[in-house]
Design a protein around this motif. Structure first.
Motif, mmCIF file in Angstrom:
data_model
loop_
_atom_site.group_PDB
_atom_site.id
_atom_site.type_symbol
_atom_site.label_atom_id
_atom_site.label_comp_id
_atom_site.label_asym_id
_atom_site.label_seq_id
_atom_site.Cartn_x
_atom_site.Cartn_y
_atom_site.Cartn_z
ATOM 1 N N LEU A 62 -9.539 -0.654 -3.444
ATOM 2 C CA LEU A 62 -9.223 0.462 -4.328
ATOM 3 C C LEU A 62 -8.804 1.682 -3.521
ATOM 4 C CD1 LEU A 62 -9.177 1.349 -7.166
ATOM 5 C CD2 LEU A 62 -11.555 2.225 -7.040
ATOM 6 N N GLN A 63 -9.394 2.151 -2.340
ATOM 7 C CA GLN A 63 -8.825 3.127 -1.654
ATOM 8 C C GLN A 63 -7.585 2.813 -1.119
ATOM 9 O OE1 GLN A 63 -11.562 4.082 1.477
ATOM 10 N NE2 GLN A 63 -12.728 5.533 0.362
ATOM 11 N N THR A 64 -7.385 1.451 -0.233
ATOM 12 C CA THR A 64 -5.961 1.361 -0.020
ATOM 13 C C THR A 64 -4.781 1.514 -1.297
ATOM 14 O OG1 THR A 64 -6.580 -0.099 1.481
ATOM 15 C CG2 THR A 64 -4.414 -0.477 0.897
ATOM 16 N N LEU A 65 -5.068 0.888 -2.306
ATOM 17 C CA LEU A 65 -4.196 1.070 -3.572
ATOM 18 C C LEU A 65 -3.910 2.449 -3.936
ATOM 19 C CD1 LEU A 65 -2.393 -0.418 -5.572
ATOM 20 C CD2 LEU A 65 -4.596 -0.443 -7.086
ATOM 21 N N ALA A 66 -5.108 3.219 -3.846
ATOM 22 C CA ALA A 66 -4.846 4.687 -4.201
ATOM 23 C C ALA A 66 -4.130 5.489 -3.157
ATOM 24 C CB ALA A 66 -6.307 5.532 -4.379
ATOM 25 N N VAL A 67 -4.209 5.367 -1.908
ATOM 26 C CA VAL A 67 -3.537 5.771 -0.742
ATOM 27 C C VAL A 67 -2.052 5.620 -0.792
ATOM 28 C CG1 VAL A 67 -3.361 5.899 1.602
ATOM 29 C CG2 VAL A 67 -5.746 5.902 0.628
ATOM 30 N N SER A 68 -1.902 4.387 -1.043
ATOM 31 C CA SER A 68 -0.249 4.039 -1.154
ATOM 32 C C SER A 68 0.413 4.654 -2.395
ATOM 33 C CB SER A 68 -0.181 2.297 -1.155
ATOM 34 O OG SER A 68 -0.811 1.947 -2.418
ATOM 35 N N ALA A 69 -0.444 4.654 -3.565
ATOM 36 C CA ALA A 69 -0.009 5.036 -4.723
ATOM 37 C C ALA A 69 0.358 6.674 -4.716
ATOM 38 C CB ALA A 69 -0.830 4.783 -6.116
ATOM 39 N N LEU A 70 -0.591 7.280 -4.239
ATOM 40 C CA LEU A 70 -0.622 8.768 -4.140
ATOM 41 C C LEU A 70 0.299 9.248 -2.844
ATOM 42 C CD1 LEU A 70 -1.654 11.609 -4.769
ATOM 43 C CD2 LEU A 70 -3.455 11.317 -3.024
ATOM 44 N N ARG A 189 9.323 0.913 -2.279
ATOM 45 C CA ARG A 189 8.655 1.849 -0.973
ATOM 46 C C ARG A 189 7.252 1.548 -1.088
ATOM 47 N NH1 ARG A 189 10.444 2.529 4.000
ATOM 48 N NH2 ARG A 189 8.404 3.682 3.969
ATOM 49 N N TRP A 190 6.940 1.615 -2.602
ATOM 50 C CA TRP A 190 5.428 1.368 -2.735
ATOM 51 C C TRP A 190 4.855 0.208 -2.218
ATOM 52 C CZ3 TRP A 190 2.750 -0.147 -7.748
ATOM 53 C CH2 TRP A 190 1.613 -0.171 -7.791
ATOM 54 N N GLU A 191 5.759 -0.994 -2.519
ATOM 55 C CA GLU A 191 5.585 -2.121 -2.003
ATOM 56 C C GLU A 191 5.087 -2.147 -0.319
ATOM 57 O OE1 GLU A 191 7.942 -5.432 -2.860
ATOM 58 O OE2 GLU A 191 8.388 -4.809 -4.811
ATOM 59 N N MET A 192 6.101 -1.625 0.227
ATOM 60 C CA MET A 192 5.893 -1.335 1.896
ATOM 61 C C MET A 192 4.691 -0.500 2.171
ATOM 62 S SD MET A 192 9.909 -0.776 2.700
ATOM 63 C CE MET A 192 9.393 -1.028 4.482
ATOM 64 N N ASN A 193 4.489 0.512 1.396
ATOM 65 C CA ASN A 193 3.380 1.333 1.413
ATOM 66 C C ASN A 193 1.831 0.684 1.704
ATOM 67 O OD1 ASN A 193 5.117 3.436 2.547
ATOM 68 N ND2 ASN A 193 4.991 4.501 0.413
ATOM 69 N N ILE A 194 1.886 -0.263 0.632
ATOM 70 C CA ILE A 194 0.757 -1.017 0.599
ATOM 71 C C ILE A 194 0.258 -1.639 1.807
ATOM 72 C CG2 ILE A 194 -0.233 -3.067 -0.363
ATOM 73 C CD1 ILE A 194 -0.819 -1.187 -2.139
ATOM 74 N N ARG A 195 1.329 -2.422 2.474
ATOM 75 C CA ARG A 195 1.289 -3.004 3.664
ATOM 76 C C ARG A 195 0.956 -1.950 4.661
ATOM 77 N NH1 ARG A 195 5.665 -4.840 1.496
ATOM 78 N NH2 ARG A 195 5.783 -6.983 0.714
ATOM 79 N N ALA A 224 -14.396 -10.076 8.673
ATOM 80 C CA ALA A 224 -12.686 -9.729 8.908
ATOM 81 C C ALA A 224 -11.939 -10.784 7.923
ATOM 82 C CB ALA A 224 -12.556 -9.864 10.049
ATOM 83 N N MET A 225 -12.087 -12.108 7.951
ATOM 84 C CA MET A 225 -11.591 -12.896 7.219
ATOM 85 C C MET A 225 -11.351 -12.676 5.614
ATOM 86 S SD MET A 225 -9.770 -15.335 7.355
ATOM 87 C CE MET A 225 -8.774 -16.478 6.195
ATOM 88 N N THR A 226 -12.731 -11.887 5.105
ATOM 89 C CA THR A 226 -12.742 -11.734 3.768
ATOM 90 C C THR A 226 -11.824 -10.664 3.619
ATOM 91 O OG1 THR A 226 -15.188 -12.202 3.708
ATOM 92 C CG2 THR A 226 -14.655 -10.793 1.947
ATOM 93 N N VAL A 227 -11.809 -9.441 4.560
ATOM 94 C CA VAL A 227 -10.908 -8.418 4.497
ATOM 95 C C VAL A 227 -9.443 -8.702 4.188
ATOM 96 C CG1 VAL A 227 -10.485 -6.104 5.213
ATOM 97 C CG2 VAL A 227 -12.698 -6.775 5.484
ATOM 98 N N LEU A 228 -9.256 -9.628 5.135
ATOM 99 C CA LEU A 228 -7.816 -10.244 5.412
ATOM 100 C C LEU A 228 -7.356 -10.864 4.019
ATOM 101 C CD1 LEU A 228 -7.787 -11.480 9.087
ATOM 102 C CD2 LEU A 228 -6.670 -9.552 8.126
ATOM 103 N N VAL A 235 -1.638 -7.469 -1.566
ATOM 104 C CA VAL A 235 0.071 -7.392 -1.627
ATOM 105 C C VAL A 235 0.632 -8.176 -2.512
ATOM 106 C CG1 VAL A 235 1.580 -7.773 0.177
ATOM 107 C CG2 VAL A 235 -0.161 -6.713 0.955
ATOM 108 N N VAL A 236 0.305 -9.404 -2.733
ATOM 109 C CA VAL A 236 0.849 -10.483 -3.768
ATOM 110 C C VAL A 236 0.892 -9.783 -4.996
ATOM 111 C CG1 VAL A 236 0.603 -12.608 -4.884
ATOM 112 C CG2 VAL A 236 0.230 -12.271 -2.252
#
Length: 254
Positions: A62-70, A189-195, A224-228, A235-236
Motif C-alpha cells: 500500500l505504501q509503494t502504491l501510494a508513493v508511486s501515485a502521489l 509513467r505511473w506504471e514505470m514509477n510503481i517499479r 524476501a520471496m514473499t515480498v518479491l 506490478v501486474v
C-alpha cells in the motif's frame, strides 16, 4: 556506405567494451557456480506466508502504491505547468530556461533524488514520493510540451480572435486536443514509477523496497520471496489497470 560504416563502428565499440571489461562469462556455467546459484535460489522457498508477515507486506504494498501515485500526480501537475512555457508560448528565452530545468530534472536519476530527499525530508515514503515527482516532472514536462508543439493552434487562435481570454482559448482550443495524450503519458509513467518506487526503498524511500532490503540484508530469503511475489502481483495489477484505462482513451493512445 555511411550505414555500413556506422554498423561497423557500433560492432567495434561492442567488441572493445567486452575486451576492456574482461568479463569471463564461462565462469557463470561452471559446476561450482551453478551449484552455488542453485543453493541460493532454493533458500527462497517456501515463502513466508504467515498472517503477521503477510499483513506487514500488504502494508508495504500500500505504501509503494501510494508513493508511486502521489509522485506521478505531483509530476503531472508540475509538468503541465512547465509544458506551457517549454512549448514556446512565452518567448524563446523563457522556453530555453524551462527546457533546461526539465532536462536537469530528468537527467538526475531517481536514486540520486531519493538520496537527496532522504536528507531533506527524512527516511520514509514521503522522500520516495518527492524523488519520483522530481524526476517524472522532467519527463512528463518534455512530453507534454512536445504534444503542445505538435497540436494545431488554429482553434486556439480562432477563439483569441473572437475575443476570448488566453486561458479560455487554451482551455477550449488546445487542451482538448492534447489532454488524452497527456493522460496516456501519465498512466504510462505511473506504471514505470510503481517499479521504481520499489527500488527507492533500498535508499530509505519506504514501501516494499525497504522491506525487501531489510530481509535480504539479514539473509531472510523466505520473507524476501514473499515480498518479491507481492511486488510482482502489484506490478501486474497496475499494468493491467493502466492498459485498460489507456484503451478507453482511444486506439491512438492505447
Amino acid at each position: 556506405m555511411r550505414c555500413w560504416a556506422a554498423t561497423a563502428a557500433v560492432l567495434a565499440a561492442v567488441v572493445a567494451s567486452f575486451v576492456y571489461l574482461a568479463i569471463d562469462y564461462r565462469a557463470l556455467f561452471t559446476a561450482e557456480s551453478l551449484l552455488l546459484m542453485g543453493r541460493f535460489v532454493a533458500e527462497f522457498f517456501p515463502p513466508d506466508l504467515s498472517a503477521g508477515f503477510l499483513s506487514k507486506t500488504a502494508w508495504g504494498a500500500l505504501q509503494t502504491l501510494a508513493v508511486s501515485a502521489l509522485g506521478t500526480l505531483l509530476a503531472a501537475a508540475a509538468g503541465a505547468l512547465l509544458a506551457l512555457p517549454a512549448s514556446g508560448r512565452s518567448g524563446r528565452v523563457v522556453q530555453a530556461v524551462t527546457r533546461f530545468v526539465l532536462n536537469f530534472l530528468r537527467s538526475v536519476p531517481e536514486l540520486v533524488w531519493a538520496a537527496l530527499m532522504v536528507l531533506a525530508a527524512g527516511i520514509g515514503p514521503f522522500a520516495g514520493a518527492l524523488a519520483l515527482a522530481l524526476h517524472t516532472t522532467g519527463v512528463l514536462g518534455r512530453l507534454f510540451a512536445e504534444s503542445l508543439e505538435n497540436a494545431p493552434r488554429t482553434p486556439e487562435q480562432a477563439l483569441l480572435l473572437s475575443g476570448s481570454g488566453a486561458a479560455a482559448a487554451f482551455g477550449y482550443g488546445s487542451l482538448p486536443l492534447v489532454l488524452p495524450q497527456w493522460v496516456a503519458y501519465t498512466l504510462y509513467r505511473w506504471e514505470m514509477n510503481i517499479r521504481m518506487a520499489t527500488v527507492l526503498g533500498f535508499v530509505g524511500g519506504g514501501g516494499l523496497g525497504q522491506l525487501l532490503y531489510f530481509h535480504l540484508s539479514i539473509f531472510q530469503q523466505a520473507q524476501a520471496m514473499t515480498v518479491l511475489t507481492v511486488m510482482f502481483g502489484l506490478v501486474v495489477l497496475v499494468d493491467m489497470a493502466s492498459a485498460r484505462l489507456r484503451r478507453g482513451l482511444g486506439p491512438a493512445y492505447a
